[in-house]
Design an enzyme around this catalytic site. Structure first.
Site, PDB file in Angstrom:
ATOM      1  N   VAL A  11       0.840  -1.211   0.000  1.00 33.13           N
ATOM      2  CA  VAL A  11       0.000   0.000   0.000  1.00 33.13           C
ATOM      3  C   VAL A  11       0.872   1.256   0.000  1.00 33.13           C
ATOM      4  CG1 VAL A  11      -1.704   1.314   1.340  1.00 33.13           C
ATOM      5  CG2 VAL A  11      -1.975  -1.138   1.086  1.00 33.13           C
ATOM      6  N   THR A 121      -5.937  -0.442   6.581  1.00 32.18           N
ATOM      7  CA  THR A 121      -7.303  -0.865   6.901  1.00 32.18           C
ATOM      8  C   THR A 121      -7.390  -1.086   8.408  1.00 32.18           C
ATOM      9  OG1 THR A 121      -7.467  -1.889   4.745  1.00 32.18           O
ATOM     10  CG2 THR A 121      -9.050  -2.627   6.403  1.00 32.18           C
ATOM     11  N   LYS A 207     -14.573   0.930   4.322  1.00 31.23           N
ATOM     12  CA  LYS A 207     -13.524   0.041   3.811  1.00 31.23           C
ATOM     13  C   LYS A 207     -13.832  -1.433   4.139  1.00 31.23           C
ATOM     14  CE  LYS A 207      -9.804  -1.816   2.480  1.00 31.23           C
ATOM     15  NZ  LYS A 207      -8.781  -1.649   1.526  1.00 31.23           N
ATOM     16  N   ASN A 211     -14.961  -4.440   1.345  1.00 30.33           N
ATOM     17  CA  ASN A 211     -14.208  -5.679   1.115  1.00 30.33           C
ATOM     18  C   ASN A 211     -15.041  -6.907   1.500  1.00 30.33           C
ATOM     19  OD1 ASN A 211     -11.982  -4.550   0.002  1.00 30.33           O
ATOM     20  ND2 ASN A 211     -10.554  -5.102   1.626  1.00 30.33           N
ATOM     21  N   CYS A 263      -5.994  -9.169   1.833  1.00 35.21           N
ATOM     22  CA  CYS A 263      -7.085  -8.283   2.264  1.00 35.21           C
ATOM     23  C   CYS A 263      -8.371  -9.000   2.642  1.00 35.21           C
ATOM     24  CB  CYS A 263      -7.356  -7.251   1.184  1.00 35.21           C
ATOM     25  SG  CYS A 263      -5.875  -6.351   0.728  1.00 35.21           S
ATOM     26  N   LYS A 266      -8.354 -11.435   5.724  1.00 35.61           N
ATOM     27  CA  LYS A 266      -8.063 -10.656   6.941  1.00 35.61           C
ATOM     28  C   LYS A 266      -9.222  -9.718   7.291  1.00 35.61           C
ATOM     29  CE  LYS A 266      -5.274  -6.998   6.155  1.00 35.61           C
ATOM     30  NZ  LYS A 266      -5.896  -5.737   6.507  1.00 35.61           N
TER      31      LYS A 266
HETATM   32  C1  UGA Z   1      -9.046  -6.166  -2.581  1.00 24.95           C
HETATM   33  C2  UGA Z   1     -10.116  -5.151  -3.048  1.00 24.95           C
HETATM   34  O1  UGA Z   1     -10.640  -5.561  -4.314  1.00 24.95           O
HETATM   35  C3  UGA Z   1      -9.510  -3.743  -3.179  1.00 24.95           C
HETATM   36  O2  UGA Z   1     -10.529  -2.813  -3.507  1.00 24.95           O
HETATM   37  C4  UGA Z   1      -8.880  -3.355  -1.837  1.00 24.95           C
HETATM   38  O3  UGA Z   1      -8.232  -2.102  -1.907  1.00 24.95           O
HETATM   39  C5  UGA Z   1      -7.855  -4.395  -1.436  1.00 24.95           C
HETATM   40  O4  UGA Z   1      -8.481  -5.707  -1.361  1.00 24.95           O
HETATM   41  C6  UGA Z   1      -7.316  -4.009  -0.078  1.00 24.95           C
HETATM   42  O5  UGA Z   1      -8.078  -4.035   0.895  1.00 24.95           O
HETATM   43  O6  UGA Z   1      -6.151  -3.565   0.001  1.00 24.95           O
HETATM   44  P1  UGA Z   1      -7.025  -7.464  -3.786  1.00 24.95           P
HETATM   45  O7  UGA Z   1      -6.902  -8.226  -2.508  1.00 24.95           O
HETATM   46  O8  UGA Z   1      -5.816  -6.876  -4.398  1.00 24.95           O
HETATM   47  O9  UGA Z   1      -8.051  -6.226  -3.596  1.00 24.95           O
HETATM   48  O10 UGA Z   1      -7.626  -8.442  -4.863  1.00 24.95           O
HETATM   49  P2  UGA Z   1      -9.020  -8.688  -5.597  1.00 24.95           P
HETATM   50  O11 UGA Z   1      -8.867  -8.440  -7.029  1.00 24.95           O
HETATM   51  O12 UGA Z   1     -10.115  -8.014  -4.905  1.00 24.95           O
HETATM   52  O13 UGA Z   1      -9.160 -10.272  -5.405  1.00 24.95           O
HETATM   53  C7  UGA Z   1      -9.218 -10.872  -4.117  1.00 24.95           C
HETATM   54  C8  UGA Z   1      -9.405 -12.364  -4.261  1.00 24.95           C
HETATM   55  O14 UGA Z   1     -10.704 -12.673  -4.747  1.00 24.95           O
HETATM   56  C9  UGA Z   1      -8.438 -13.034  -5.231  1.00 24.95           C
HETATM   57  O15 UGA Z   1      -7.993 -14.257  -4.688  1.00 24.95           O
HETATM   58  C10 UGA Z   1      -9.269 -13.270  -6.469  1.00 24.95           C
HETATM   59  O16 UGA Z   1      -8.812 -14.327  -7.245  1.00 24.95           O
HETATM   60  C11 UGA Z   1     -10.621 -13.564  -5.854  1.00 24.95           C
HETATM   61  N1  UGA Z   1     -11.755 -13.314  -6.752  1.00 24.95           N
HETATM   62  C12 UGA Z   1     -12.007 -12.060  -7.206  1.00 24.95           C
HETATM   63  C13 UGA Z   1     -12.593 -14.366  -7.099  1.00 24.95           C
HETATM   64  O17 UGA Z   1     -12.395 -15.528  -6.680  1.00 24.95           O
HETATM   65  N2  UGA Z   1     -13.670 -14.105  -7.912  1.00 24.95           N
HETATM   66  C14 UGA Z   1     -13.939 -12.863  -8.374  1.00 24.95           C
HETATM   67  O18 UGA Z   1     -14.945 -12.708  -9.099  1.00 24.95           O
HETATM   68  C15 UGA Z   1     -13.079 -11.810  -8.019  1.00 24.95           C
END
Ligand code: UGA
Length: 437
Positions: A11, A121, A207, A211, A263, A266
């Site tokens: 971050v 967060t 936030k 999430n 994220c 957690k």
């Molecule tokens: C997530 C949020 O999307 C961000 O907005 C936020 O800023 C961030 O956490 C944070 O709190 O810092 P991130 O963890 O980078 O972002 O990843 P995502 O793209 O949200 O994916 C999270 C997980 O969900 C991954 O394992 C992904 O493969 C999975 N996922 C996502 C699915 O299984 N299906 C989906 O349709 C979308």
């Protein structure tokens, strides 16, 4: 504007780079000397598309500096971002030690009015707590200085951080101070996004609630996918049909092996425990976590049924990062799948375009291949775990020749099912009415 960003994890670094891109002067601070020395040379501890180039450019232009000296950074800056980690404790609550330590350090250095911004967060009430800690340290130095602590949560997604920073859906600013609100609006004036201004407590909750809602969507579609699997329905079409309804939307409805990363797991646990602390059982969140935790096991059960057990089977595991375009393996589904596969007697040959030694150190019993084609050679089955782009464009005829078996398990529902089936593969996707069923 002159900004300090404390914490050079994922971050912190992306925040520093994107604030620099807006034309601000940024000082990145960390207690880790080695990290700071590398960052000062433009070497990043994380992989995030485009960020390294941006940091190198800003270092060259001398608009960005890195230091371990927090007091120097505080003296030089009008706005100080706290961007340190809040990892989960065993009871699900976030570990606030790093945020609180930074607050105390700030209190030891602040000598005039500053705006302190929480990017990490953090639970509801943290802005007040951080202010208390800062003011108490300032008072110990027999000084009277005003400080505003505000909440400005991070919504960047790993792998797309710059894209998200350049064009976010919204910027949330939680502030009780008019001066701080004004300064924050100025800070982001070049970003094309709606500003939502509210109280710090509301912003902190936005936030977590965001999430947890996204995680809920994923667990929901994963549960639907399991039913689709039993009823010979294709969940990818179901998700498409659902997503056309504007009230539902098409995003975060991709069924798969469950959510991972630093994220969602957690933050859902933290929100659940916030409920518990307030004497409220958040039963939806309990189920969201349960569905997610059981997804890898359910998936391997399906695989085991099709392969008639794992004993002595060679499985190519494609993708180790928790999602594509990152080297992050925190809470990655691959970390759950590997030990389960090994316990069941499978040989695991893994490949990821970016993750290498991190995984081999944890699981010395797996073989780490240098290419996807090397990984699939003589295997009984492929398990696609992370949807890296290169896996979508594999030469499937070549794969067929190199493999011993015919099974392809697509834990992300991204492979061209029809094409694979036409080549004679036994394809299985998560809730996809597959030929392997
Ligand atoms: C997530 C949020 O999307 C961000 O907005 C936020 O800023 C961030 O956490 C944070 O709190 O810092 P991130 O963890 O980078 O972002 O990843 P995502 O793209 O949200 O994916 C999270 C997980 O969900 C991954 O394992 C992904 O493969 C999975 N996922 C996502 C699915 O299984 N299906 C989906 O349709 C979308």
């Amino acid at each position: 504007m002159k900004i300090a960003v404390i914490g050079t994890g994922y971050v912190g670094i992306t925040t520093a780079a994107s604030l620099g891109e807006l034309g601000h002067q940024v000082i990145g601070v960390d207690i880790d000397r080695e990290k700071i020395s590398k960052l000062s040379k433009g070497i990043l501890p994380i992989y995030e598309p485009g960020v390294e180039e941006l940091i190198q450019e800003q270092l060259r232009d001398k608009t960005l500096f890195f230091t371990t000296d927090i007091s120097e950074a505080v003296k030089e800056s009008e706005i100080i971002f706290i961007a340190v980690g809040t990892p989960s404790l065993p009871n699900g609550q976030p570990n606030m030690t790093y945020v609180e330590d930074v607050a105390k350090e700030l209190g030891k250095s602040i000598g005039e009015y500053k705006i302190v911004v929480n990017k990490s967060t953090v639970p509801v009430g943290t802005a007040d707590r951080v202010k208390e800690l800062i003011i108490s340290e300032i008072r110990q130095r027999k000084l009277q200085v005003a400080v505003d602590v505000i909440s400005n949560p991070e919504f960047l997604q790993e792998g797309k951080a710059l894209q998200d920073a350049r064009k976010p859906d919204r910027i949330v600013i939680g502030s009780d101070s008019e001066v701080a609100k004004e300064k924050m609006c100025k800070l982001y004036e070049k970003v094309d996004a709606p500003l939502f201004i509210t109280t710090p407590r509301n912003a902190e909750m936005i936030k977590y609630a965001s999430n947890a809602f996204l995680a809920t969507k994923i667990s929901y579609i994963n549960e639907i996918a399991k039913l689709c699997d039993l009823l010979r329905v294709d969940v990818t079409d179901v998700a498409k049909g659902m997503g056309l309804d504007k009230r539902i939307g098409p995003h975060f409805l991709q069924a798969g092996v469950g959510y991972g990363g630093s994220c969602f797991p957690k933050d859902v646990a933290a929100l659940y425990s916030m409920g518990k602390n307030a004497k409220m059982e958040m039963s939806i969140l309990r189920q969201v976590q349960e569905v997610n935790n059981s997804q890898p096991e359910w998936l391997l059960e399906q695989m085991s049924n099709k392969l008639k057990g794992f004993h002595g089977k060679r499985v190519a595991l494609l993708g180790l990062a928790f999602k594509p375009d990152t080297d992050d393996i925190r809470e990655a589904p691959s970390l759950k799948l590997i030990p389960l596969l090994l316990q069941a007697g499978a040989f695991v040959i893994a490949y990821d375009p970016i993750v290498h030694s991190k995984i081999k150190d944890r699981f010395p019993d797996i073989i780490l291949a240098k290419t996807a084609y090397q990984a699939i050679k003589n295997t009984d089955a492929i398990l696609l775990c992370t949807e890296w782009k290169e896996f979508l464009y594999l030469d499937w005829l070549k794969v067929k020749e190199e493999m011993k078996g015919q099974h392809v398990f697509d834990a992300r529902n991204v492979l061209p099912q029809k094409e694979l089936e036409s080549y004679g593969f036994l394809y299985w996707g998560v809730g996809r009415n597959s030929s392997a069923n």
